[in-house]
Design an enzyme around this catalytic site. Structure first.
Site, PDB file in Angstrom:
ATOM      1  N   ASP A  15      -2.748  -1.810   9.717  1.00 32.59           N
ATOM      2  CA  ASP A  15      -2.781  -1.812   8.252  1.00 32.59           C
ATOM      3  C   ASP A  15      -3.313  -3.126   7.667  1.00 32.59           C
ATOM      4  OD1 ASP A  15      -1.682   0.729   8.148  1.00 32.59           O
ATOM      5  OD2 ASP A  15       0.373   0.028   7.867  1.00 32.59           O
ATOM      6  N   LYS A  59       0.852  -1.207   0.000  1.00 30.39           N
ATOM      7  CA  LYS A  59       0.000   0.000   0.000  1.00 30.39           C
ATOM      8  C   LYS A  59       0.871   1.233   0.000  1.00 30.39           C
ATOM      9  CE  LYS A  59       0.879   1.488   4.362  1.00 30.39           C
ATOM     10  NZ  LYS A  59       1.682   2.670   4.628  1.00 30.39           N
TER      11      LYS A  59
HETATM   12  P1  ATP Z   1       4.391  -0.383   8.981  1.00 30.66           P
HETATM   13  O1  ATP Z   1       3.423  -1.455   8.569  1.00 30.66           O
HETATM   14  O2  ATP Z   1       4.555  -0.298  10.484  1.00 30.66           O
HETATM   15  O3  ATP Z   1       4.225   0.927   8.279  1.00 30.66           O
HETATM   16  P2  ATP Z   1       6.573  -0.908   7.237  1.00 30.66           P
HETATM   17  O4  ATP Z   1       5.689  -1.067   6.076  1.00 30.66           O
HETATM   18  O5  ATP Z   1       7.474   0.282   7.234  1.00 30.66           O
HETATM   19  O6  ATP Z   1       5.797  -0.914   8.583  1.00 30.66           O
HETATM   20  P3  ATP Z   1       7.190  -3.719   7.363  1.00 30.66           P
HETATM   21  O7  ATP Z   1       7.825  -4.209   6.116  1.00 30.66           O
HETATM   22  O8  ATP Z   1       5.788  -4.084   7.614  1.00 30.66           O
HETATM   23  O9  ATP Z   1       7.442  -2.165   7.455  1.00 30.66           O
HETATM   24  O10 ATP Z   1       8.134  -4.225   8.561  1.00 30.66           O
HETATM   25  C1  ATP Z   1       8.123  -3.688   9.860  1.00 30.66           C
HETATM   26  C2  ATP Z   1       8.778  -4.705  10.808  1.00 30.66           C
HETATM   27  O11 ATP Z   1       7.872  -5.798  10.972  1.00 30.66           O
HETATM   28  C3  ATP Z   1      10.048  -5.338  10.272  1.00 30.66           C
HETATM   29  O12 ATP Z   1      11.172  -4.626  10.682  1.00 30.66           O
HETATM   30  C4  ATP Z   1      10.029  -6.750  10.835  1.00 30.66           C
HETATM   31  O13 ATP Z   1      10.824  -6.849  11.995  1.00 30.66           O
HETATM   32  C5  ATP Z   1       8.587  -6.995  11.257  1.00 30.66           C
HETATM   33  N1  ATP Z   1       7.907  -8.115  10.526  1.00 30.66           N
HETATM   34  C6  ATP Z   1       7.176  -9.077  11.071  1.00 30.66           C
HETATM   35  N2  ATP Z   1       6.684  -9.915  10.142  1.00 30.66           N
HETATM   36  C7  ATP Z   1       7.109  -9.469   8.960  1.00 30.66           C
HETATM   37  C8  ATP Z   1       6.925  -9.918   7.624  1.00 30.66           C
HETATM   38  N3  ATP Z   1       6.209 -11.009   7.324  1.00 30.66           N
HETATM   39  N4  ATP Z   1       7.489  -9.193   6.647  1.00 30.66           N
HETATM   40  C9  ATP Z   1       8.198  -8.074   6.947  1.00 30.66           C
HETATM   41  N5  ATP Z   1       8.436  -7.633   8.201  1.00 30.66           N
HETATM   42  C10 ATP Z   1       7.886  -8.319   9.201  1.00 30.66           C
END
Ligand code: ATP
Length: 309
Positions: free
Chosen positions: A150, A19
């Site tokens: 989210d 997203k």
């Molecule tokens: P947010 O959803 O908080 O905006 P983001 O999109 O910036 O976060 P994500 O890629 O969702 O970031 O990752 C945030 C943290 O979630 C990672 O640093 C990781 O430690 C944890 N995490 C847990 N499960 C997963 C997964 N399946 N894929 C990616 N990260 C994960």
């Protein structure tokens, strides 16, 4: 109770989009630590895949491959494990269910694209199918909201207005397909760190509301109008933590983007192009410029987590 017999098929696979936030308005930090949000989510054609296969009762294991795989936890912190366990506990014969999960990532980690939440939504869809659970859309949505702010949007997809912590989502009236160029950062940004900086930079934020201009632009389907209405209250905090992002945004606008913003808590920069050919030109120019770790094109809106194959 005896374990159900494993099905003959090797498993099921779900695909789920990243997203971006077309608008992200952030209110004052609440007592529980969360910030009230008014946001417009938009699902784009950059997909992770989650496969689920049969495993011994109470065994939940996960493997990860692809973009940023080494940054993803392989234990109970992984959102796909949490999603599978939550689903088994609330809707299944818990003692007899297990899952062997694998994630193929194309969505970068800690990039502001909600990749972890997307994987959680895909795991709900995949495990519900694997275990043949008869779940209403509403029941899935409730589990999704429990997993993270989210996650409900990752199930729904499209373009939607989010409120509360972002978990209350309602589809938005939107016309047309938009062509985006995404610039991935060299380093991730921690969401709590960005909110912390937001609190310091913005001591008295107003109650969050999605701007009318943005909703009007979505109804017209005109990318220039939408580009001018993009807004992210977290962007100053993200730019403060990674000042190089300012150059990235400026470069994209110089190369002809009709709008640009940091997605969510960053550091991904999302550039809106006037058309598909314009997006191709923009992606080529940004790649050649070398400011981003990687440049990808994506279009939106696309549907949320779905079974494939
Ligand atoms: P947010 O959803 O908080 O905006 P983001 O999109 O910036 O976060 P994500 O890629 O969702 O970031 O990752 C945030 C943290 O979630 C990672 O640093 C990781 O430690 C944890 N995490 C847990 N499960 C997963 C997964 N399946 N894929 C990616 N990260 C994960």
């Amino acid at each position: 109770m005896a374990s159900p017999l494993p099905p003959l098929s090797v498993g099921v696979r779900a695909r789920v989009p990243a997203k971006i936030n077309l608008a992200l308005k952030v209110g004052p930090r609440r007592r529980d630590g969360y910030h009230p949000l008014a946001t417009v989510y938009h699902a784009v054609s950059l997909y992770d895949e989650v496969s689920a296969g049969w495993a011994e009762p109470d065994e939940f294991e996960v493997s990860v491959s692809g973009e940023g795989a080494d940054l993803v936890p392989l234990d109970e912190d992984n959102l796909v494990v949490r999603a599978a366990r939550l689903l088994a506990r609330t809707h299944g014969p818990y003692d007899s269910l297990g899952a062997s999960l694998s994630i193929r990532k194309a969505i970068p980690v800690a990039a502001g694209l909600a990749g972890g939440s997307a994987d959680g939504a895909a795991a709900l869809v995949a495990c519900a199918a694997l275990w043949d659970l008869d779940l209403s859309a509403e029941a899935l949505r409730t589990l999704a909201a429990e997993l993270g702010s989210d996650v409900p949007f990752a199930l729904l997809g499209g373009t939607a207005v989010g409120s509360g912590r972002g978990e209350e989502v309602v589809p938005a009236l939107a016309r047309g397909t938009y062509h985006w160029v995404l610039g991935f950062g060299h380093h991730g940004l921690s969401t709590p760190a960005v909110y912390g900086r937001f609190d310091q930079l913005t001591p008295h934020p107003a109650a969050p509301e999605v701007p009318d201009e943005l909703m009007t632009a979505l109804r017209t389907g005109d990318p220039r109008q939408l580009g001018a209405a993009l807004v992210n209250d977290l962007q100053p905090a993200a730019l403060d933590l990674q000042p190089r992002l300012r150059q990235v945004i400026e470069a994209g606008l110089d190369f002809g983007a009709v709008g640009a913003l940091i997605s969510g808590s960053g550091p991904t920069a999302a550039f809106l192009a006037a058309s598909e050919p314009a997006a191709i030109d923009l992606a080529v120019a940004l790649s050649a410029d070398g400011l981003c770790r990687e440049v990808r094109r994506a279009s939106g809106p696309v549907t949320g987590a779905r079974l494939v194959g």
